[in-house]
Design a protein around this motif. Structure first.
Motif, short mmCIF file in Angstrom:
data_model
loop_
_atom_site.label_atom_id
_atom_site.label_comp_id
_atom_site.label_asym_id
_atom_site.label_seq_id
_atom_site.Cartn_x
_atom_site.Cartn_y
_atom_site.Cartn_z
N ILE A 9 44.41 35.62 42.08
CA ILE A 9 44.13 36.13 43.42
C ILE A 9 43.06 37.21 43.33
O ILE A 9 42.13 37.25 44.14
N TYR A 10 43.21 38.08 42.36
CA TYR A 10 42.20 39.13 42.17
C TYR A 10 40.83 38.51 41.89
O TYR A 10 39.82 38.89 42.48
N ARG A 11 40.80 37.53 41.01
CA ARG A 11 39.53 36.90 40.64
C ARG A 11 38.89 36.21 41.84
O ARG A 11 37.66 36.20 42.00
N LEU A 12 39.72 35.62 42.70
CA LEU A 12 39.20 34.90 43.85
C LEU A 12 38.65 35.84 44.92
O LEU A 12 37.65 35.54 45.58
N VAL A 13 39.29 37.00 45.08
CA VAL A 13 39.00 37.85 46.23
C VAL A 13 38.02 38.99 45.93
O VAL A 13 36.99 39.13 46.57
N PHE A 14 38.31 39.78 44.90
CA PHE A 14 37.64 41.07 44.81
C PHE A 14 36.22 41.03 44.24
O PHE A 14 35.36 41.77 44.73
N PRO A 15 35.93 40.19 43.26
CA PRO A 15 34.51 40.15 42.86
C PRO A 15 33.61 39.72 44.02
O PRO A 15 32.45 40.10 44.09
N ARG A 16 34.17 38.96 44.97
CA ARG A 16 33.39 38.52 46.12
C ARG A 16 33.53 39.47 47.31
O ARG A 16 32.92 39.25 48.36
N ARG A 17 34.40 40.48 47.17
CA ARG A 17 34.67 41.44 48.24
C ARG A 17 35.10 40.71 49.52
O ARG A 17 34.64 41.02 50.62
#
Length: 558
Positions: free
Chosen positions: A51-59
């Motif tokens: 979930i972190y990888r999907l959301v936060f690098p892309r903001r």
């Protein structure tokens, strides 16, 4: 339901973000989180890595909100009511602590840790939920996996090795062993799925595939309970690969060395037998997949050829005959394999001939359907038959078991050496080859040979069924040949009995056979009247043969 307060300022007051819309506040928060390493550590842990990888690098905070309020169960993301409730409960406990103490005492940047109890049983390899990967209909290339197929496959093999080491622990509880085997099964299914979807793995991950074989072979032939459990873990993956499709079965056939599987088939004879039942069953399942793959393949039947030369039929018969040691499932699988071997286009006829030599002619028809109907074949093998065309009972089965024990002794010694060589990395001995051309000479069929049989018809059973329809005219002539041969034997033992009373039993046996043969002639002429003329032609010769007795003094003539 919002994100936890920053560890740096757990009790900070509301900022100007309160005046903004919820979406704006979320985007603003997401920007701050990306720049805050301690918060990234927390979020990777609390929201699961993907979930972190999907959301936060892309903001992409809108996607985060959508996921957190939804149920998502994919090989990459597993988020549902259970995870949501568990996280909310944990956050509530943390906020209560912060309010009470004025700080977050559980926080340390270096060792922050949180595990979802509801995900404890989920196997997570290469940031992928293996169970959900196995259930997914889409190919791996469409699942947006965190790593490449090769990297995923390699980590699955490493997971197998880790689990195999766990199983070697002699103090491992039954529940932990069960859970470990369940994880191994998931690993095998995932590896098989990858291999069937990406044939390149056969060459790109050749070393990793060899590690699977090494896990199977490490315990050798004399391993303890832990070593045997670890071997079983390797075998479970091998069996799953063999059953998964042509790519896995091709690798299993060519590189798993089918003769080592044959050796494992006989390992329980030297070990704790009941403990090895699951191992044995998976060996049988794997061998069946290999044989069926050979049957369906247009290529050279490597495995079937090897199994014919190394006497697999002996091992299969030992399993089917030994109802005290082997359970119904083992025996059924053995019968399926034997049936498959007997319908092989290249070796089927030769396998069937061996079956007939080990049992009796009528078994040839039964074994040809054993692959599809193993229960019928086993029922026939276990039954007692006293009919004109078959004589088979418990004594016949005992004779065969005695022969198998003696015939297989050199095979077992060679297989023992093979498994131990594979375990230690030494040069393996050549596979044992069964000298099948001469085995009939070594097989003492005590019970069957004691029965009076002419042209494959049992005479005593025939006489008990006087209306048995036999359509072979050759049988009539062979009956007379039998009469002549039995009379020669009678004269021989009768002469011996004059000086050696110990052969009187043979004299009586010969007389009984002569009477039985004459009874068969009478019954045959009743059933097949067209042979009566032929009989009349034979009678002068037959009675002239017995004339010396008829012309003897009165006492001997009787």
């Amino acid at each position: 339901d919002s994100a936890p307060a920053s560890p740096a300022s757990p009790g900070s007051a509301a900022s100007n973000d309160e005046a903004k819309s919820p979406a704006s506040r979320s985007n603003s928060t997401a920007h701050k989180l990306v720049e805050n390493e301690p918060l990234r550590v927390v979020l990777r842990t609390l929201l699961t890595p993907n979930i972190y990888r999907l959301v936060f690098p892309r903001r992409d905070s809108s996607t985060l909100v959508q996921i957190l309020r939804s149920t998502v169960e994919t090989p990459v993301i597993l988020w549902n009511d259970e995870t949501r409730q568990e996280l909310k409960t944990w956050l509530k406990q943390q906020f209560e602590q912060i309010r009470a103490e004025g700080q977050w005492s559980n926080w340390t940047h270096e060792s922050f840790h949180f595990d979802f109890a509801c995900l404890a049983q989920e196997l997570f390899v290469a940031d992928t939920y293996v169970r959900l990967f196995n259930l997914a209909d889409a190919p791996a290339t469409e699942l947006d996996l965190p790593v490449s197929n090769q990297a995923f496959f390699r980590q699955l093999v490493q997971e197998l090795r880790v689990r195999a080491e766990i199983l070697k622990d002699a103090n491992l509880s039954a529940d932990d062993q069960k859970q470990t085997f369940a994880a191994v099964q998931l690993v095998g299914t995932a590896a098989s799925k990858l291999l069937e979807q990406d044939r390149v793995l056969l060459t790109a991950c050749a070393n990793d595939l060899s590690l699977i074989a090494r896990v199977l072979h490490e315990g050798g032939a004399d391993g303890d309970a832990g070593a045997r459990a670890a071997q079983h873990a390797g075998l479970m993956v091998v069996r799953t690969l063999a059953a998964g499709g042509p790519n896995g079965c091709e690798w299993t056939t060519m590189h798993m060395l089918p003769d080592s599987l044959h050796a494992f088939l006989n390992v329980p004879e030297r070990a704790n037998f009941e403990r090895d039942w699951p191992l044995l069953l998976d060996v049988l399942k794997t061998m069946l997949c290999i044989v069926e793959f050979d049957l369906a393949s247009s290529k050279e039947h490597h495995a079937v050829s090897l199994y014919f030369e190394t006497g697999l039929v002996l091992s299969l018969f030992r399993i089917m005959l030994n109802t005290e040691k082997y359970n119904d499932e083992h025996r059924r699988r053995a019968a399926e394999i034997l049936g498959a071997l007997c319908i092989d286009r290249d070796f089927g006829t030769r396998f069937t001939e061996v079956v007939m030599q080990l049992t009796w002619l009528t078994f040839s028809e039964r074994v040809l359907v054993a692959h599809d109907n193993p229960e019928s074949f086993l029922e026939y093998l276990d039954g007692n038959h006293d009919e004109p065309k078959i004589f088979w009972n418990a004594e016949c089965r005992t004779d065969l078991r005695v022969f198998l024990d003696e015939e297989m002794r050199p095979m077992l010694e060679q297989q023992h050496a093979t498994l131990n060589a594979l375990a230690t990395g030494q040069e393996r001995p050549l596979p044992w080859k069964w000298p099948m051309e001469t085995f009939a000479e070594r097989f003492d069929k005590v019970t069957l040979d004691s029965q009076l049989c002419v042209d494959n018809i049992y005479i005593h059973a025939l006489n008990e069924r006087p209306y048995f329809q036999h359509t072979s005219d050759s049988f009539f002539y062979k009956l007379f040949e039998g009469l002549h041969a039995e009379f020669e034997f009678y004269k021989h033992v009768a002469a011996q009995a004059q000086s050696d009373p110990s052969v009187q039993e043979d004299v009586q046996h010969a007389k009984g056979n002569l009477f039985a043969l004459w009874e068969a002639v009478k019954n045959l002429l009743t059933n097949l009247p067209h042979l009566q003329k032929e009989c009349l032609n034979e009678l002068p010769y037959t009675f002239s043969y017995f004339l010396p007795i008829a012309a003897a003094p009165a006492g001997e003539a009787k």
